[in-house]
Scaffold this active site. Sequence first.
Site, short mmCIF file in Angstrom:
data_model
loop_
_atom_site.label_atom_id
_atom_site.label_comp_id
_atom_site.label_asym_id
_atom_site.label_seq_id
_atom_site.Cartn_x
_atom_site.Cartn_y
_atom_site.Cartn_z
N CYS A 145 -88.27 62.66 -134.25
CA CYS A 145 -89.66 62.22 -134.15
C CYS A 145 -89.79 60.77 -133.71
O CYS A 145 -90.89 60.29 -133.45
CB CYS A 145 -90.36 62.42 -135.49
SG CYS A 145 -90.25 64.10 -136.11
N HIS B 74 -99.33 65.10 -134.45
CA HIS B 74 -97.93 64.65 -134.33
C HIS B 74 -97.16 65.48 -133.30
O HIS B 74 -96.36 66.33 -133.66
CB HIS B 74 -97.27 64.73 -135.71
CG HIS B 74 -95.86 64.25 -135.75
ND1 HIS B 74 -95.36 63.29 -134.91
CD2 HIS B 74 -94.82 64.63 -136.57
CE1 HIS B 74 -94.08 63.08 -135.20
NE2 HIS B 74 -93.73 63.88 -136.18
#
Length: 388
Positions: free
Chosen positions: A84, A334
């Site tokens: 991420c 996200h």
Amino acid sequence: MTDVRIAGVGLTKFGSHPERTGRDLFAEAALAAREDAGVSRDDYEEIFYGNFMGELAEKQGHQGPVMAEAAGLDCPATRYEQACASAGVAFRQAVAAIRSGAADVVLAGGMERMNNLGTAEVTQSLAIAADELFEVRAGVTFPGAYALMARAYFDAFGGDSEDLAHIAVKNHANAMHNDYAQFHREITVDDALESPVVADPLTLYDACPITDGASAVVLVSDDYAERRGLDAPVSVTGSGQGGDKAALQDRPHLARTPAATKAADAAYADAGIGPDDVDVAEVHDCFTIAEVLALESLGLYDHGEGVGAAARGETTRDGDLPVNLSGGLKAKGHPVGATGTAQIVEMTKLLRGDHGNSDAVPDARVGVTHNAGGTVASAVVHVLEVDR
């Protein structure tokens, strides 16, 4: 060392876009950033691009040249993968290229397409960012891993699910003023506490959504900006990166994230500032407990104090230290490979004064972004400052 300025930024609307390809998403963000910057196409020297699961979601590796073409640029392009934190790492390398004098104009960004997969397949795909031998084979997923971290935090420092619910409420409220956010729906503490349990003690509203999206940033040297008369008031003054053991069981403390502490210390030292100088922050709240851990690793709160910050009103829109005015990963969304540079986009707009929540921080001069990979085995922190 050459100073680095942000000349332009671009985002897609975050959300569910299963009908769109990854290159289509990145093209939108990159072209928006290029238009914002007003830099000649021929001046771009390199692209730094973040993506995590393209091989799984789109069966597409070797994405660098694919995305360069999508961006309408003819220059070398390199893909970075750090879970991420992929785009955050890509951005850090872009900053280094300009600082070193290797380039005057670069594009940094990232993209992730996830909603063309089912929820179970996305969860399984994201799990490859954990330790395959010691965690994934045992059935660990990231909701479960962050639930372990939340329980460890409660045991070590106190706090409870209601404290985390206040973080979710805050970030959903902030997203209401962000046109690019995935969710435009305010929630209450009761909504959060009564939502389905995902991994005890975390509920549905403690978790970020599955998101498609892309982000892009045009970086230029201070000399280039001056020569071309660019309006680029935001500079990147600090950059830091830290690492930790990938598997939770190898760490001495589950309620601290030393990778982020190392990254923050490096970024602060690089910028010549300290935590007390920070006016506004965008942090990696993939789960509400992650915002707590981020605040403490950034030195903005002592250990054990960050969990109640939202409930006390300190990190809300009207608080002394607004956090995640974008809505955060929790409500903005996200798209994992795009998140790092999306944070930079949001912070740049907040400091420039053209964000939906800029009026909450009209006098802000220093902003910090915190991007994490996995259970914060990787972390990247950047300091942005605006000319006032």
